[in-house]
Design a protein around this motif. Sequence first.
Motif, PDB file in Angstrom:
ATOM      1  N   ASP A  83       0.822  -1.197   0.000  1.00 53.89           N
ATOM      2  CA  ASP A  83       0.000   0.000   0.000  1.00 53.89           C
ATOM      3  C   ASP A  83       0.860   1.251   0.000  1.00 53.89           C
ATOM      4  OD1 ASP A  83      -2.107  -1.679   2.344  1.00 53.89           O
ATOM      5  OD2 ASP A  83      -2.339  -1.559   0.174  1.00 53.89           O
ATOM      6  N   VAL A  84       2.096   1.138   0.451  1.00 54.66           N
ATOM      7  CA  VAL A  84       2.992   2.276   0.554  1.00 54.66           C
ATOM      8  C   VAL A  84       3.788   2.386  -0.736  1.00 54.66           C
ATOM      9  CG1 VAL A  84       4.876   3.269   1.890  1.00 54.66           C
ATOM     10  CG2 VAL A  84       3.154   1.875   3.038  1.00 54.66           C
ATOM     11  N   GLN A  85       3.778   3.556  -1.352  1.00 54.31           N
ATOM     12  CA  GLN A  85       4.512   3.792  -2.590  1.00 54.31           C
ATOM     13  C   GLN A  85       5.992   4.022  -2.283  1.00 54.31           C
ATOM     14  OE1 GLN A  85       2.903   3.666  -5.659  1.00 54.31           O
ATOM     15  NE2 GLN A  85       1.231   2.912  -4.415  1.00 54.31           N
ATOM     16  N   ALA A  86       6.852   3.826  -3.289  1.00 52.97           N
ATOM     17  CA  ALA A  86       8.299   3.927  -3.100  1.00 52.97           C
ATOM     18  C   ALA A  86       8.740   5.248  -2.465  1.00 52.97           C
ATOM     19  CB  ALA A  86       9.025   3.690  -4.422  1.00 52.97           C
ATOM     20  N   PRO A  87       8.289   6.429  -2.960  1.00 55.18           N
ATOM     21  CA  PRO A  87       8.737   7.669  -2.303  1.00 55.18           C
ATOM     22  C   PRO A  87       8.315   7.755  -0.839  1.00 55.18           C
ATOM     23  CG  PRO A  87       7.845   8.150  -4.468  1.00 55.18           C
ATOM     24  CD  PRO A  87       7.530   6.701  -4.168  1.00 55.18           C
ATOM     25  N   ASP A  88       7.121   7.272  -0.532  1.00 57.37           N
ATOM     26  CA  ASP A  88       6.647   7.303   0.857  1.00 57.37           C
ATOM     27  C   ASP A  88       7.473   6.390   1.755  1.00 57.37           C
ATOM     28  OD1 ASP A  88       4.615   9.047   0.119  1.00 57.37           O
ATOM     29  OD2 ASP A  88       3.194   7.417  -0.242  1.00 57.37           O
ATOM     30  N   ILE A  89       7.815   5.246   1.245  1.00 58.42           N
ATOM     31  CA  ILE A  89       8.551   4.286   2.056  1.00 58.42           C
ATOM     32  C   ILE A  89       9.972   4.777   2.324  1.00 58.42           C
ATOM     33  CG2 ILE A  89       9.539   2.682   0.361  1.00 58.42           C
ATOM     34  CD1 ILE A  89       8.174   0.475   2.127  1.00 58.42           C
ATOM     35  N   ILE A  90      10.585   5.462   1.360  1.00 58.26           N
ATOM     36  CA  ILE A  90      11.914   6.039   1.577  1.00 58.26           C
ATOM     37  C   ILE A  90      11.824   7.153   2.615  1.00 58.26           C
ATOM     38  CG2 ILE A  90      13.758   7.412   0.518  1.00 58.26           C
ATOM     39  CD1 ILE A  90      13.922   4.418  -0.104  1.00 58.26           C
ATOM     40  N   HIS A  91      10.793   7.968   2.517  1.00 55.57           N
ATOM     41  CA  HIS A  91      10.598   9.036   3.495  1.00 55.57           C
ATOM     42  C   HIS A  91      10.504   8.447   4.905  1.00 55.57           C
ATOM     43  CE1 HIS A  91       9.264  12.882   5.101  1.00 55.57           C
ATOM     44  NE2 HIS A  91       8.292  12.232   5.723  1.00 55.57           N
ATOM     45  N   LYS A  92       9.738   7.381   5.057  1.00 55.93           N
ATOM     46  CA  LYS A  92       9.611   6.726   6.362  1.00 55.93           C
ATOM     47  C   LYS A  92      10.953   6.169   6.827  1.00 55.93           C
ATOM     48  CE  LYS A  92       4.779   5.510   6.157  1.00 55.93           C
ATOM     49  NZ  LYS A  92       3.773   4.510   6.394  1.00 55.93           N
ATOM     50  N   LEU A  93      11.682   5.570   5.907  1.00 54.47           N
ATOM     51  CA  LEU A  93      12.983   4.977   6.242  1.00 54.47           C
ATOM     52  C   LEU A  93      13.964   6.041   6.710  1.00 54.47           C
ATOM     53  CD1 LEU A  93      14.915   2.506   6.213  1.00 54.47           C
ATOM     54  CD2 LEU A  93      15.457   3.155   3.867  1.00 54.47           C
ATOM     55  N   VAL A  94      14.036   7.153   5.990  1.00 54.24           N
ATOM     56  CA  VAL A  94      14.977   8.212   6.334  1.00 54.24           C
ATOM     57  C   VAL A  94      14.654   8.787   7.711  1.00 54.24           C
ATOM     58  CG1 VAL A  94      15.711  10.561   5.709  1.00 54.24           C
ATOM     59  CG2 VAL A  94      15.618   8.770   3.958  1.00 54.24           C
ATOM     60  N   ILE A 122      21.598   5.142   4.851  1.00 52.69           N
ATOM     61  CA  ILE A 122      20.233   5.652   4.683  1.00 52.69           C
ATOM     62  C   ILE A 122      20.241   7.157   4.452  1.00 52.69           C
ATOM     63  CG2 ILE A 122      18.027   5.980   5.883  1.00 52.69           C
ATOM     64  CD1 ILE A 122      18.589   3.165   7.149  1.00 52.69           C
ATOM     65  N   ALA A 123      21.159   7.869   5.092  1.00 56.65           N
ATOM     66  CA  ALA A 123      21.252   9.319   4.900  1.00 56.65           C
ATOM     67  C   ALA A 123      21.525   9.670   3.436  1.00 56.65           C
ATOM     68  CB  ALA A 123      22.337   9.899   5.798  1.00 56.65           C
ATOM     69  N   CYS A 124      22.175   8.773   2.706  1.00 55.85           N
ATOM     70  CA  CYS A 124      22.419   8.994   1.272  1.00 55.85           C
ATOM     71  C   CYS A 124      21.115   9.039   0.480  1.00 55.85           C
ATOM     72  CB  CYS A 124      23.290   7.880   0.688  1.00 55.85           C
ATOM     73  SG  CYS A 124      24.963   7.837   1.312  1.00 55.85           S
ATOM     74  N   MET A 125      20.059   8.509   1.053  1.00 57.56           N
ATOM     75  CA  MET A 125      18.778   8.425   0.354  1.00 57.56           C
ATOM     76  C   MET A 125      17.848   9.592   0.701  1.00 57.56           C
ATOM     77  SD  MET A 125      18.508   4.347   0.969  1.00 57.56           S
ATOM     78  CE  MET A 125      17.008   3.983   0.133  1.00 57.56           C
ATOM     79  N   SER A 126      18.278  10.443   1.609  1.00 58.82           N
ATOM     80  CA  SER A 126      17.457  11.575   2.039  1.00 58.82           C
ATOM     81  C   SER A 126      17.254  12.548   0.886  1.00 58.82           C
ATOM     82  CB  SER A 126      18.127  12.282   3.216  1.00 58.82           C
ATOM     83  OG  SER A 126      17.345  13.362   3.636  1.00 58.82           O
ATOM     84  N   GLY A 127      16.007  12.886   0.634  1.00 57.87           N
ATOM     85  CA  GLY A 127      15.678  13.853  -0.403  1.00 57.87           C
ATOM     86  C   GLY A 127      15.817  13.351  -1.827  1.00 57.87           C
ATOM     87  N   VAL A 128      16.092  12.088  -1.989  1.00 58.68           N
ATOM     88  CA  VAL A 128      16.283  11.518  -3.320  1.00 58.68           C
ATOM     89  C   VAL A 128      14.928  11.216  -3.958  1.00 58.68           C
ATOM     90  CG1 VAL A 128      17.168   9.488  -4.546  1.00 58.68           C
ATOM     91  CG2 VAL A 128      18.528  10.554  -2.764  1.00 58.68           C
ATOM     92  N   GLU A 129      14.808  11.552  -5.213  1.00 53.20           N
ATOM     93  CA  GLU A 129      13.603  11.209  -5.965  1.00 53.20           C
ATOM     94  C   GLU A 129      13.713   9.744  -6.384  1.00 53.20           C
ATOM     95  OE1 GLU A 129      10.843  13.017  -6.781  1.00 53.20           O
ATOM     96  OE2 GLU A 129      11.610  14.611  -5.481  1.00 53.20           O
ATOM     97  N   VAL A 130      12.838   8.925  -5.858  1.00 59.33           N
ATOM     98  CA  VAL A 130      12.836   7.512  -6.219  1.00 59.33           C
ATOM     99  C   VAL A 130      11.553   7.194  -6.965  1.00 59.33           C
ATOM    100  CG1 VAL A 130      14.278   6.836  -4.268  1.00 59.33           C
ATOM    101  CG2 VAL A 130      11.797   6.773  -4.035  1.00 59.33           C
ATOM    102  N   SER A 131      11.569   6.076  -7.623  1.00 65.16           N
ATOM    103  CA  SER A 131      10.372   5.601  -8.299  1.00 65.16           C
ATOM    104  C   SER A 131      10.205   4.132  -7.958  1.00 65.16           C
ATOM    105  CB  SER A 131      10.506   5.809  -9.804  1.00 65.16           C
ATOM    106  OG  SER A 131      11.648   5.124 -10.289  1.00 65.16           O
ATOM    107  N   GLU A 132       9.116   3.569  -8.432  1.00 67.12           N
ATOM    108  CA  GLU A 132       8.891   2.139  -8.209  1.00 67.12           C
ATOM    109  C   GLU A 132       9.470   1.360  -9.376  1.00 67.12           C
ATOM    110  OE1 GLU A 132       5.055   0.708  -6.953  1.00 67.12           O
ATOM    111  OE2 GLU A 132       4.547   2.720  -6.261  1.00 67.12           O
ATOM    112  N   THR A 133      10.061   0.216  -9.049  1.00 66.02           N
ATOM    113  CA  THR A 133      10.532  -0.650 -10.119  1.00 66.02           C
ATOM    114  C   THR A 133       9.328  -1.316 -10.758  1.00 66.02           C
ATOM    115  OG1 THR A 133      10.804  -2.503  -8.598  1.00 66.02           O
ATOM    116  CG2 THR A 133      12.745  -1.147  -9.015  1.00 66.02           C
ATOM    117  N   PRO A 134       9.429  -1.628 -12.041  1.00 67.08           N
ATOM    118  CA  PRO A 134       8.323  -2.334 -12.684  1.00 67.08           C
ATOM    119  C   PRO A 134       8.149  -3.724 -12.077  1.00 67.08           C
ATOM    120  CG  PRO A 134       9.989  -1.626 -14.287  1.00 67.08           C
ATOM    121  CD  PRO A 134      10.525  -1.346 -12.925  1.00 67.08           C
ATOM    122  N   LEU A 135       6.933  -4.228 -12.139  1.00 67.09           N
ATOM    123  CA  LEU A 135       6.703  -5.599 -11.671  1.00 67.09           C
ATOM    124  C   LEU A 135       7.636  -6.529 -12.428  1.00 67.09           C
ATOM    125  CD1 LEU A 135       2.810  -5.673 -11.470  1.00 67.09           C
ATOM    126  CD2 LEU A 135       4.420  -5.576  -9.581  1.00 67.09           C
TER     127      LEU A 135
END
Length: 177
Positions: free
Chosen positions: A11-22, A127-140
């Motif tokens: 249910d959580v999209q890739a950008p949201d999950i990175i935000h939570k992780l950071v 994980i700090a390297c991923m802060s503010g990074v624009e990510v996308s979802e990988t294709p199925l």
Amino acid sequence: MTDHHKEERPDVQAPDIIHKLVHDPDIFWHFALEVYGKPGVKDICLEAQNSFGADINLMLLYLWCDCHRVALPNETSVALGNTSHLWQTEILGPLREIRNGMKGGSGYREFLAQELEIEKRAQKALIACMSGVEVSETPLGARGQHLTSYAYECGLSEHLLSPLLAGAQQVVRPGVP
């Protein structure tokens, strides 16, 4: 297509999950501990580290990203690699050498506990390297791309990754970072 043929998507999209992780790196710490504890994973990780120079934290972070369908930009992968190299060569590698020399001696368990705390700090640095990074979802169907690429860079054969992937499948739950 009927529901039983659909691949379950978080249910959580890739950008949201990175935000939570950071904002809560302990999410990854707990994932890493749980996967590392699965049958065969510890042995594969240590073989990858000791024989191929792989960074276990980076392997597990790439695995986490792959499990959550997070596509990292190339620049982020480069930053992760640079951060990993720094921590492995300047901090964790020398600590491992000291600890290995202490095996069976007094203070070994205390030193190991301190080393684990430093491993946790290394994870936070990654994980700090991923802060503010624009990510996308990988294709199925593209799962495993980051871990597989890293394994290739280290010279690991893909068959060594099977326990990691199996362990992660037991740990990852849809919608849960």
